[in-house]
Design a protein around this motif. Structure first.
Motif, PDB file in Angstrom:
ATOM      1  N   CYS A   1       0.840  -1.195   0.000  1.00 15.59           N
ATOM      2  CA  CYS A   1       0.000   0.000   0.000  1.00 15.59           C
ATOM      3  C   CYS A   1       0.877   1.247   0.000  1.00 15.59           C
ATOM      4  N   ALA A   2       0.308   2.372  -0.431  1.00 21.03           N
ATOM      5  CA  ALA A   2       1.016   3.643  -0.438  1.00 21.03           C
ATOM      6  C   ALA A   2       0.025   4.783  -0.271  1.00 21.03           C
ATOM      7  N   ILE A   3       0.509   5.877   0.291  1.00 19.81           N
ATOM      8  CA  ILE A   3      -0.265   7.120   0.348  1.00 19.81           C
ATOM      9  C   ILE A   3       0.319   8.053  -0.699  1.00 19.81           C
ATOM     10  N   THR A   4      -0.476   8.387  -1.698  1.00 19.57           N
ATOM     11  CA  THR A   4      -0.033   9.244  -2.796  1.00 19.57           C
ATOM     12  C   THR A   4      -1.021  10.384  -2.959  1.00 19.57           C
ATOM     13  N   ASN A   5      -0.516  11.609  -2.873  1.00 19.24           N
ATOM     14  CA  ASN A   5      -1.378  12.801  -2.931  1.00 19.24           C
ATOM     15  C   ASN A   5      -2.576  12.679  -1.981  1.00 19.24           C
ATOM     16  N   GLY A   6      -2.319  12.114  -0.814  1.00 16.05           N
ATOM     17  CA  GLY A   6      -3.338  12.026   0.217  1.00 16.05           C
ATOM     18  C   GLY A   6      -4.299  10.863   0.105  1.00 16.05           C
ATOM     19  N   THR A   7      -4.191  10.058  -0.952  1.00 17.75           N
ATOM     20  CA  THR A   7      -5.084   8.909  -1.159  1.00 17.75           C
ATOM     21  C   THR A   7      -4.331   7.613  -0.900  1.00 17.75           C
ATOM     22  N   THR A   8      -5.003   6.651  -0.259  1.00 16.07           N
ATOM     23  CA  THR A   8      -4.400   5.350   0.014  1.00 16.07           C
ATOM     24  C   THR A   8      -4.685   4.385  -1.134  1.00 16.07           C
ATOM     25  N   TYR A   9      -3.623   3.796  -1.670  1.00 17.21           N
ATOM     26  CA  TYR A   9      -3.712   2.794  -2.734  1.00 17.21           C
ATOM     27  C   TYR A   9      -3.116   1.483  -2.236  1.00 17.21           C
ATOM     28  N   CYS A  10      -3.706   0.360  -2.686  1.00 18.54           N
ATOM     29  CA  CYS A  10      -3.151  -0.957  -2.368  1.00 18.54           C
ATOM     30  C   CYS A  10      -3.160  -1.821  -3.616  1.00 18.54           C
ATOM     31  N   TRP A  11      -2.309  -2.856  -3.631  1.00 17.54           N
ATOM     32  CA  TRP A  11      -2.234  -3.761  -4.774  1.00 17.54           C
ATOM     33  C   TRP A  11      -1.606  -5.085  -4.314  1.00 17.54           C
ATOM     34  N   GLY A  12      -1.713  -6.099  -5.166  1.00  9.21           N
ATOM     35  CA  GLY A  12      -1.198  -7.426  -4.839  1.00  9.21           C
ATOM     36  C   GLY A  12      -2.327  -8.398  -4.564  1.00  9.21           C
ATOM     37  N   SER A  13      -2.096  -9.345  -3.672  1.00  9.64           N
ATOM     38  CA  SER A  13      -3.094 -10.374  -3.364  1.00  9.64           C
ATOM     39  C   SER A  13      -4.332  -9.765  -2.721  1.00  9.64           C
ATOM     40  N   ARG A  14      -5.505 -10.228  -3.185  1.00 12.01           N
ATOM     41  CA  ARG A  14      -6.779  -9.742  -2.638  1.00 12.01           C
ATOM     42  C   ARG A  14      -7.321 -10.626  -1.515  1.00 12.01           C
ATOM     43  N   ALA A  15      -6.608 -11.688  -1.153  1.00 11.28           N
ATOM     44  CA  ALA A  15      -7.094 -12.612  -0.129  1.00 11.28           C
ATOM     45  C   ALA A  15      -7.416 -11.889   1.169  1.00 11.28           C
ATOM     46  N   ASN A  16      -8.505 -12.271   1.790  1.00  7.63           N
ATOM     47  CA  ASN A  16      -8.955 -11.734   3.084  1.00  7.63           C
ATOM     48  C   ASN A  16      -9.312 -10.253   3.035  1.00  7.63           C
ATOM     49  N   GLY A  17      -9.383  -9.674   1.838  1.00  7.76           N
ATOM     50  CA  GLY A  17      -9.711  -8.258   1.727  1.00  7.76           C
ATOM     51  C   GLY A  17      -8.539  -7.335   1.965  1.00  7.76           C
ATOM     52  N   ARG A  18      -7.313  -7.858   1.823  1.00  7.90           N
ATOM     53  CA  ARG A  18      -6.148  -7.060   2.196  1.00  7.90           C
ATOM     54  C   ARG A  18      -5.891  -5.871   1.274  1.00  7.90           C
TER      55      ARG A  18
END
Length: 981
Positions: free
Chosen positions: A870-887
């Motif tokens: 995950c990363a915070i970019t321009n104030g927004t949180t983004y995530c990527w990778g495995s979707r298991a368990n809602g991560r």
């Protein structure tokens, strides 16, 4: 009968818990109490699925048959590890009775019953409420005005006669309460840093620099000339004033900046103000250069019409020409006293591409911190402190034409007690300056904190000793630009000040540090002023503020409402008052967070808390129980002195009072206790004098730990893959220096950041990332072999800019370079965020978070889990990778992978992560992630071990949710009110 059997098991568990102070001795997924066991339980090799109804069918049968009139029967019970929640200690006992008809070897009939038990806590004295309000993360004070960042938005209060409040139009009404800036170029952006000058302010939002108010000397940096004839041409000056934020242009127009500083200077009522910013390891300055404070080169020579049209002016350069077709003037050193103002940013000598650039002391170096003073500036480059500008009271380098930042300077490099040590923070005042090295303040000029008013000045840095409660580790130093301070050091949750009317005192001048007494953890502050001066701005010196528990408190003069409590006039005397409209109205603020394999830890008002799976004592609560909401760590000193926490695979660490403490699994010596048994409570890391060093960063890996102490790298624990970086593969239970001998990659370099993965380690030294340990999957990042190990630090390839942050997952790493994430290593689940599953042996840019060349995005925080990031970019949180368990946290499916960064889901605009609660810290574990926003903790992903912190155990949480309140120092167990049902 089965109910009676279950009750017998519950009674045994109750007796065991009470005899051991409430701590279970049977812990883990393979242990349980049963018939014939003692309080340690019996280990079942196959494990016990306690989460699925405490099913005892897989447990070996240790009971014996009893004869009855119609056959035989036997009974047994099983009690798994208790759980702890806000309601107390809970567990379930399962009783089983089996009947066998005569001659039968298998049960003919079975009966089961459950007995549930709750042993309540008296939480009235131990519950810590989560934060409520607008959390303040940073603030600065100027001339009778203050600004603070709350929930990543900018609020200002105090005098507003020339637009310091940035409210737009021609608004000059002072504000007695913090007022949100919603006008101008800051609108809709997330603010990460602010600075106040005497009559102007600056801020960084989404990576860009913005300034407002007085532009008399071009200190707004927007390329606009003031257009007046003298310092007293008030009409023209006010016409050039900007009452709302405008973007700093020139070379910083499309560049991410990490710090900005607005100075203020008066000379016979003439404004000499200037501003500077830090971008990609280089310092850029603009505004008045009357004292040579812009650090610019000076050239002399004839100027023809063509050259003048290209930007040449005799004696200085207004703009650097795009080509050097004009006759090159003779370089004569630094630009001192030429009265030339710069209306756009220009790099200080050593960072540009001008003739004789290599003559600059900063040439080939990277700056990590700087500060603007009244008559000059100071900066830290590769750990050394350099100053330039006028030499008033010996504060800065010599003021001759070759002084300041050239290789001929004799006084620009500050040594004295700084010699041989790496500096980490610097502050430039009017007649004094200070720097922090090895956790100690070192000062020079008039006020050195040594008990003497050095009215004639002293150019040699001297260590400040004798702090009121012992020599606490200091993280940063800040100062007012008043002639006599105050100067304040911040660290270990405390603040120490001296000088004129420093916070919390009534005496006019203090020459030794005075401790600011508060029962909350102090994280920042602003030392303002208000001497009578320019354009009728009056008042008295000494208006100062500090930030504690995400709330602003101010002291001193209140003529213009600069105390921020909604009133004007008078003074607060020697008492601090709480600013209104921002800060917390209730609860305690979370300031740092880290997620491990199946648990997380956070710093809340200077205290560590952990929750989730508690095996091996990694939660630090004195036992191995799971916790379903944050619980305070035991065994630490000073209640509000913790500044950082890190969660590894099965052990954790914190920086408390500037020293390292660890707890949890210690099989390889990773706790640093010198022994290999688990540590259920925090323990000071010792050995080879490490306990006396100033620890500024720490990271817990799988089976090893690393830290930055006195600006050098140290590691301990498992070393099978060379992850300790000492050119061996021998494990050690005490801190060992990462090798930095002559010829080694880290030789002579200042380490500022370190991260530990599963079997490798990375660090930032002099702004460049280095890695060592296991080479599999390319995690070393140097493009070399992916087999074997690298036993010494090696430079990560293709990182040409300045790295400001670094994170490691189990088998991959990412660095933030000029606000852009670049990642390398294992990529099976798209965790590098590059729309590919191919491992990367060298850094690859995350293009989604990069933006365009004309409008680059700015990433301020990253977190790397096992298979997601995950990363915070321009104030927004983004995530990527495995979707298991809602991560991923986007509310979507829990299968498959997300190949590129995706914004997390905002379900409720009032309570969830989003514009109303902007995150500024992230963490990622094996199965989920967490964030801090508005001083509250949000988590998403797998919560089956309690790691969501919500007093529930969901297997999947698809969008961020707020944790429950926290528990601290629970010692009262209400045994008499135990409920069996």
């Amino acid at each position: 009968m089965s109910k009676e059997v279950a009750h017998a098991g519950a009674s045994l568990a109750y007796s065991c818990l009470r005899s051991n102070g409430g701590a279970a001795q049977w812990t883990g997924s393979k242990k349980a109490l049963t018939v014939g066991s003692d309080c340690a339980g019996i280990t079942y090799a196959g494990g016990i699925d306690c989460a699925a109804g405490r099913d005892a069918s897989i447990a070996p049968d240790t009971s014996t048959l009893s004869q009855g009139p119609n056959g035989s029967w036997k009974s047994r019970f099983i009690v798994c590890e208790p759980t702890v929640g806000t309601g107390g200690i809970s567990y379930i006992a399962k009783g089983i009775v089996e009947f066998y008809y005569a001659g039968s070897s298998t049960p003919t009939r079975s009966f089961t019953s459950l007995t549930k038990v709750n042993i309540p806590y008296d939480l009235s004295a131990s519950t810590v409420r989560k934060a409520v309000g607008k959390a303040v993360t940073q603030m600065e004070s100027g001339g009778n005005s203050n600004c603070a960042i709350a929930n990543q938005q900018l609020y200002c209060w105090g005098v507003n006669n020339v637009g310091q409040m940035a409210q737009g139009g021609s608004d000059t009404a002072s504000r007695s309460s913090p007022t949100l800036i919603t006008t101008g170029a800051l609108s809709g952006k997330r603010v990460t840093y602010t600075s106040m000058g005497y009559t102007n302010g600056c801020a960084i939002a989404d990576g860009r620099s913005y300034c407002w108010a007085i532009n008399q000397r071009g200190q707004l940096g927007n390329g606009t000339a003031p257009g007046f004839l003298s310092d007293f041409d008030i009409v023209a000056l006010l016409a050039a004033t900007r009452y709302q934020p405008t973007q700093v242009t020139g070379p910083l127009a499309n560049v991410n900046t990490t710090k900005i500083s607005a100075s203020w200077a008066l000379d016979n009522n003439a404004d000499r103000s200037h501003s500077c910013a830090l971008a990609n390891g280089a310092v850029y300055c603009w505004g008045s250069n009357y004292y040579g404070q812009l650090g610019q080169p000076k050239y002399e020579g004839a100027v023809d019409v063509l050259c003048a049209a290209s930007g040449w002016v005799a004696g200085y350069i207004l703009f650097v020409p795009s080509s050097w077709l004009c006759p090159k003037p003779e370089y004569t050193g630094m630009s001192i006293g030429d009265n030339h103002d710069y209306y756009s940013p220009s790099p200080i000598l050593g960072f540009g591409s001008r003739p004789q650039e290599s003559q600059g002391l900063f040439y080939g170096k990277r700056v990590t911190d700087f500060d603007t003073g009244v008559f000059g500036d100071c900066a830290i480059a590769n750990g050394s402190v350099y100053c330039w500008g006028e030499n008033t009271l010996q504060v800065r380098g010599s003021a001759d034409p070759l002084g300041g930042l050239t290789t001929q300077s004799t006084n620009a490099l500050k040594q004295g007690d700084l010699s041989g040590r790496y500096a980490t923070s610097v502050a430039a005042a009017s007649t004094s300056a200070c720097a922090v090295a090895d956790g100690r303040m070192n000062c020079w000029g008039r006020l050195r904190g040594d008990g003497v008013d050095n009215v004639v000045g002293n150019s040699t840095p001297k260590a400040v000793t004798g702090l009121p409660d012992g020599d606490k580790v200091i993280d940063k130093v800040k100062s007012s630009t008043e002639l006599s301070g105050p100067i304040c050091g911040f660290g270990s949750g405390d603040s120490y000040c001296w000088g004129l009317n420093q916070p919390g005192t009534a005496s006019p001048l203090h020459v030794r540090p005075t401790m600011l007494n508060t029962n909350e953890s102090i994280t920042d502050g602003g030392t303002g002023g208000g001497a009578a001066g320019l354009f009728g701005i009056g008042g008295t010196p000494g208006n100062s503020c500090y930030v504690a528990n995400a709330t602003v408190y101010c002291i001193g003069n209140n003529e213009y409402g600069q105390l921020g409590n909604g009133t004007t006039g008078g003074s607060s005397g020697s008492s601090f008052v709480k600013a209104n409209t921002i800060g917390l109205t209730d609860g305690k603020a979370a300031t740092d967070i880290s997620s491990g394999t199946d648990y997380s830890c956070a710093i809340i008002d200077g205290q560590p808390y952990c929750w989730g799976n508690g095996s091996s004592g990694k939660l630090g609560n004195g036992d191995s129980l799971n916790r379903t909401h944050p619980y305070g760590v035991n065994g630490l000193p000073d209640s509000t002195s913790s500044t950082q926490v890190t969660a590894g695979n099965a052990h954790s660490c914190s920086i408390t009072g500037g020293h390292a403490y660890c707890w949890g699994s210690n099989a390889s010596g990773q706790v640093g206790s010198g022994a290999n048994n688990p540590q259920l409570s925090a323990r000071l890391v010792t050995g080879s004098g490490f306990e006396s060093m100033a620890v500024t960063d720490i990271s817990a890996g799988r089976d090893h730990t690393c830290a930055v102490a006195n600006s050098k790298a140290y590691c301990w624990g498992l070393n099978t893959y060379g992850q300790l970086g000492n050119n061996t593969t021998t494990a050690t239970g005490t801190p060992t220096a990462v090798r930095a001998n002559s010829g080694d990659a880290l030789y002579g370099k200042q380490v500022t950041k370190i991260v530990a993965g599963d079997r490798f380690t990375c660090a930032i030294a002099d702004g460049q990332p280095y890695c060592w340990g296991e080479r599999a999957s390319g995690k070393i990042g140097n493009g070399g072999s992916t087999s074997g190990n690298t036993l010494l630090p090696a430079a990560v390839s293709n990182m040409t800019g300045a790295s400001t942050d670094l994170e490691a997952g189990p088998d991959y790493a990412c660095a933030i370079e000029s606000g852009i994430p670049k990642c390398w290593g294992e990529n099976q689940y798209y965790q590098l965020g590059i729309n590919s599953t191919v491992d990367q042996t060298t850094p690859t840019t995350n293009t989604t978070l990069q933006g365009s060349s004309s409008s680059p995005k700015n990433t301020t925080s990253m977190a790397l889990g096992t298979s997601s990031a995950c990363a915070i970019t321009n104030g927004t949180t983004y995530c990527w990778g495995s979707r298991a368990n809602g991560r991923i946290g986007n509310g979507g499916t829990t299968t498959g992978n997300t190949a590129t960064p995706t914004a997390i889901t905002e379900v409720n605009s009032t309570t969830d992560l989003g514009p109303q609660n902007t995150p500024y810290k992230l963490s990622a574990g094996s199965f989920g992630s967490c964030a801090i926003a508005n001083a509250r903790i949000y988590c998403w992903g797998d919560g089956s071990q309690g790691q969501m912190g919500t007093d529930t155990t969901p297997s999947a949480t698809l969008a961020p949710g707020i944790t429950a309140d926290y528990t601290r120092d629970v010692t009262i167990i209400s045994w008499a009110n135990t409920i069996f049902y």
